[in-house]
Design a protein around this motif. Structure first.
Motif, PDB file in Angstrom:
ATOM      1  N   GLU A 191      43.823  -0.232  41.356  1.00  0.00           N
ATOM      2  CA  GLU A 191      44.808   0.643  42.298  1.00  0.00           C
ATOM      3  C   GLU A 191      45.777   0.135  43.054  1.00  0.00           C
ATOM      4  OE1 GLU A 191      42.467   3.993  44.498  1.00  0.00           O
ATOM      5  OE2 GLU A 191      43.240   2.792  46.019  1.00  0.00           O
ATOM      6  N   ASP A 195      38.819   0.284  41.763  1.00  0.00           N
ATOM      7  CA  ASP A 195      39.220   0.991  43.293  1.00  0.00           C
ATOM      8  C   ASP A 195      38.707   0.024  44.323  1.00  0.00           C
ATOM      9  OD1 ASP A 195      39.956   2.217  45.535  1.00  0.00           O
ATOM     10  OD2 ASP A 195      39.329   4.038  44.964  1.00  0.00           O
ATOM     11  N   LEU A 251      38.812  -0.648  47.379  1.00  0.00           N
ATOM     12  CA  LEU A 251      38.143   0.177  48.436  1.00  0.00           C
ATOM     13  C   LEU A 251      38.456   1.715  48.513  1.00  0.00           C
ATOM     14  CD1 LEU A 251      36.677  -1.451  51.112  1.00  0.00           C
ATOM     15  CD2 LEU A 251      38.405  -0.368  52.340  1.00  0.00           C
ATOM     16  N   ASP A 252      37.424   2.414  48.477  1.00  0.00           N
ATOM     17  CA  ASP A 252      37.663   3.713  48.422  1.00  0.00           C
ATOM     18  C   ASP A 252      37.182   4.447  49.797  1.00  0.00           C
ATOM     19  OD1 ASP A 252      37.792   6.432  47.026  1.00  0.00           O
ATOM     20  OD2 ASP A 252      35.767   6.478  47.468  1.00  0.00           O
ATOM     21  N   GLY A 253      38.240   5.306  50.169  1.00  0.00           N
ATOM     22  CA  GLY A 253      37.925   6.122  51.497  1.00  0.00           C
ATOM     23  C   GLY A 253      38.233   5.165  52.645  1.00  0.00           C
ATOM     24  N   SER A 254      39.613   4.492  52.398  1.00  0.00           N
ATOM     25  CA  SER A 254      39.949   3.343  53.319  1.00  0.00           C
ATOM     26  C   SER A 254      40.282   4.075  54.741  1.00  0.00           C
ATOM     27  CB  SER A 254      41.130   2.337  52.751  1.00  0.00           C
ATOM     28  OG  SER A 254      41.970   3.263  52.126  1.00  0.00           O
ATOM     29  N   ASN A 274      38.641  19.296  50.749  1.00  0.00           N
ATOM     30  CA  ASN A 274      39.332  19.091  51.916  1.00  0.00           C
ATOM     31  C   ASN A 274      39.929  20.523  52.138  1.00  0.00           C
ATOM     32  OD1 ASN A 274      41.184  18.916  53.925  1.00  0.00           O
ATOM     33  ND2 ASN A 274      41.841  16.881  53.158  1.00  0.00           N
ATOM     34  N   TYR A 322      32.260  17.165  53.781  1.00  0.00           N
ATOM     35  CA  TYR A 322      33.375  16.524  53.191  1.00  0.00           C
ATOM     36  C   TYR A 322      33.397  15.026  53.933  1.00  0.00           C
ATOM     37  CZ  TYR A 322      37.862  15.263  51.045  1.00  0.00           C
ATOM     38  OH  TYR A 322      38.787  14.661  50.135  1.00  0.00           O
ATOM     39  N   GLY A 379      35.516  12.435  52.793  1.00  0.00           N
ATOM     40  CA  GLY A 379      36.669  11.791  52.732  1.00  0.00           C
ATOM     41  C   GLY A 379      36.641  10.585  51.983  1.00  0.00           C
ATOM     42  N   LEU A 417      35.435   9.603  48.215  1.00  0.00           N
ATOM     43  CA  LEU A 417      35.018   9.946  47.144  1.00  0.00           C
ATOM     44  C   LEU A 417      33.473   9.368  46.650  1.00  0.00           C
ATOM     45  CD1 LEU A 417      35.001  11.720  44.575  1.00  0.00           C
ATOM     46  CD2 LEU A 417      36.484   9.540  43.466  1.00  0.00           C
ATOM     47  N   TYR A 468      38.592  18.201  44.023  1.00  0.00           N
ATOM     48  CA  TYR A 468      39.850  17.842  44.743  1.00  0.00           C
ATOM     49  C   TYR A 468      41.046  18.298  43.736  1.00  0.00           C
ATOM     50  CZ  TYR A 468      42.923  15.793  48.097  1.00  0.00           C
ATOM     51  OH  TYR A 468      44.039  15.780  49.111  1.00  0.00           O
ATOM     52  N   LYS A 515      44.976  14.478  43.668  1.00  0.00           N
ATOM     53  CA  LYS A 515      45.405  13.076  44.470  1.00  0.00           C
ATOM     54  C   LYS A 515      44.418  11.999  43.852  1.00  0.00           C
ATOM     55  CE  LYS A 515      44.622  10.829  48.771  1.00  0.00           C
ATOM     56  NZ  LYS A 515      43.747  10.789  50.094  1.00  0.00           N
ATOM     57  N   ARG A 540      42.879   9.312  41.229  1.00  0.00           N
ATOM     58  CA  ARG A 540      43.314   8.697  40.162  1.00  0.00           C
ATOM     59  C   ARG A 540      42.407   8.579  39.032  1.00  0.00           C
ATOM     60  NH1 ARG A 540      45.511   6.212  45.303  1.00  0.00           N
ATOM     61  NH2 ARG A 540      43.542   7.164  45.857  1.00  0.00           N
ATOM     62  N   GLU A 577      39.356   6.367  39.566  1.00  0.00           N
ATOM     63  CA  GLU A 577      38.221   7.207  40.464  1.00  0.00           C
ATOM     64  C   GLU A 577      37.456   8.335  39.470  1.00  0.00           C
ATOM     65  OE1 GLU A 577      40.183   6.994  44.836  1.00  0.00           O
ATOM     66  OE2 GLU A 577      41.281   8.234  43.488  1.00  0.00           O
TER      67      GLU A 577
HETATM   68  P1  AHG Z   1      41.579   5.572  48.557  1.00  0.00           P
HETATM   69  O1  AHG Z   1      40.996   5.214  49.763  1.00  0.00           O
HETATM   70  O2  AHG Z   1      41.145   4.724  47.346  1.00  0.00           O
HETATM   71  O3  AHG Z   1      42.975   5.924  48.502  1.00  0.00           O
HETATM   72  O4  AHG Z   1      40.784   6.770  48.149  1.00  0.00           O
HETATM   73  C1  AHG Z   1      40.663   8.058  48.981  1.00  0.00           C
HETATM   74  C2  AHG Z   1      40.519   9.401  48.189  1.00  0.00           C
HETATM   75  C3  AHG Z   1      38.781   9.536  48.109  1.00  0.00           C
HETATM   76  O5  AHG Z   1      38.107   8.645  48.162  1.00  0.00           O
HETATM   77  C4  AHG Z   1      38.820  10.908  48.931  1.00  0.00           C
HETATM   78  O6  AHG Z   1      37.964  11.471  48.083  1.00  0.00           O
HETATM   79  C5  AHG Z   1      40.363  11.391  49.114  1.00  0.00           C
HETATM   80  O7  AHG Z   1      41.119  10.240  48.678  1.00  0.00           O
HETATM   81  C6  AHG Z   1      40.316  12.140  50.245  1.00  0.00           C
HETATM   82  O8  AHG Z   1      41.513  12.660  50.463  1.00  0.00           O
HETATM   83  P2  AHG Z   1      41.974  13.464  51.491  1.00  0.00           P
HETATM   84  O9  AHG Z   1      42.145  12.564  53.060  1.00  0.00           O
HETATM   85  O10 AHG Z   1      43.288  14.153  50.909  1.00  0.00           O
HETATM   86  O11 AHG Z   1      40.895  14.811  51.849  1.00  0.00           O
END
Ligand code: AHG
Ligand code: MN
Ligand code: MN
Length: 331
Positions: free
Chosen positions: A93, A117, A119-122, A213, A244, A246, A248, A264, A274, A276, A280
């Motif tokens: 990613e 990915d 780091l997810d949820g960075s 969200n 939620y 944030g 995934l 999402y 949003k 990928r 993801e």
């Molecule tokens: P990443 O940190 O890899 O960019 O992923 C973030 C993703 C996912 O983990 C999460 O479900 C989503 O973005 C949250 O998006 P919102 O802040 O728009 O809710």
């Protein structure tokens, strides 16, 4: 059978022979991911103490602000896989193009590509909330010993040989599947070893958690708005609970254990959603299906979609079978 004294390393070796294409290569690959996961876990855990929180000042290929830990995790996973010479290509990613490994080495007999990915949820790093890593493994389509091509990466999710995630949560877990069930391993941080903690994980067929969200409510398609109202209605076992995080990985992990649905949708800001598809949606969909759940973009099963671009996005609805079926009734 679950044996909590069994380490991830032992589990991999024991199950290697039951994997139909077993040559030991996939086992070594998962072992490399395990190693990189421990290194990243160590860094995530001391995030408040070292200069690793916050932005780098750069953006990734998708115009998203890169966090220092995004970059760190990306480098760690990629360098571990390269150093161990265990794959022929990597897509991340955080990287614009896929990485070709040992293209000049004719002896490179590796047959797998990894998509990640790192780091997810960075956005959750700075506030001490769970983040994760997601990985997806395919057998290459092009001939062994030649350079990898984009076709090796643009495969439908159904072709995945293995997929998994690491969740850096209240405890650190590695959860993965090679297509015969989902298993979870919890890290004992004192000795740095993952132990088998969750055997053949199954997602409940029905649940009472919905994860979305809701700040984007006004931008959602009509069927999603109707489904949210359905979740909130006072009838039968409803209203459902809204949860939620944030990340995934964390949202999915909770829903897989407790039963729930993650949504999402496309929005006016993100007309294709949003998340990928390659880094993801596909790996999470594969794990979800292996646990007895289902994942769709609203029209098609996620795993049947043929990707056209490395970084493409997709609306994503995934979780307990009955809940996804109910959502589809509103489409
Ligand atoms: P990443 O940190 O890899 O960019 O992923 C973030 C993703 C996912 O983990 C999460 O479900 C989503 O973005 C949250 O998006 P919102 O802040 O728009 O809710
Ligand atoms: Mn992510
Ligand atoms: Mn990420």
């Amino acid at each position: 059978m679950l044996n909590k004294n069994q380490t991830l390393g032992e589990f991999i070796i024991k199950n290697q022979t039951s994997f139909k294409y077993s040559s030991g290569e996939l086992s070594s690959l998962i072992n490399s991911i395990r190693l990189a996961a421990k290194v990243v876990n160590h860094e995530v855990n001391k995030a408040g103490l070292v200069d690793i929180i916050g932005f780098t000042g750069n953006e990734n290929i998708q115009s998203e602000k890169q966090q220092k830990l995004d970059v760190y995790a990306n480098e760690k996973f990629i360098s571990t896989l390269i150093n161990r010479n265990i794959v022929c290509g990597i897509a991340s990613e955080e990287e614009e193009n896929f990485i070709t490994i040992n293209s000049s080495d004719r002896n490179n007999q590796n047959k797998y590509v990894v998509l990640i990915d790192p780091l997810d949820g960075s956005s959750n790093i700075d506030v001490n909330v769970s983040v994760g890593t997601i990985f997806s493994i395919y057998r290459r389509k092009t001939k062994i010993g030649t350079e990898v091509s984009i076709d090796d990466f643009l495969q439908k999710g159904r072709n995945q040989v293995a997929a998994g995630y690491i969740i850096y949560g209240t405890s650190t877990m590695l959860v993965y599947t090679t297509g015969s069930g989902v298993n979870g391993f919890t890290l004992n941080p004192a000795i740095g070893t993952f132990y088998h903690s969750n055997s053949s994980i199954k997602i409940p067929n029905d649940g009472n958690i919905y994860s979305i969200n809701e700040g984007n409510y006004l931008q959602f398609p009509e069927f999603v708005k109707k489904y949210i109202k359905f979740c909130q209605e006072e009838k039968d076992d409803r209203p459902y609970t809204s949860r939620y995080i944030g990340s995934l990985v964390s949202d999915f992990h909770r829903n897989m254990i407790k039963g729930g649905i993650f949504l999402y949708p496309q929005t006016s800001k993100n007309p294709n959603g949003k998340l990928r598809l390659l880094y993801e949606c596909n790996p999470i969909a594969f794990i979800c299906e292996q646990a007895g759940g289902v994942a769709t973009n609203g029209k098609e099963n996620i795993l049947d979609i043929i990707p056209t671009e490395l970084h493409m996005r997709m609306p994503f609805y995934c979780g307990s079978k009955k809940m996804v079926q109910q959502l589809k009734k509103f489409i």
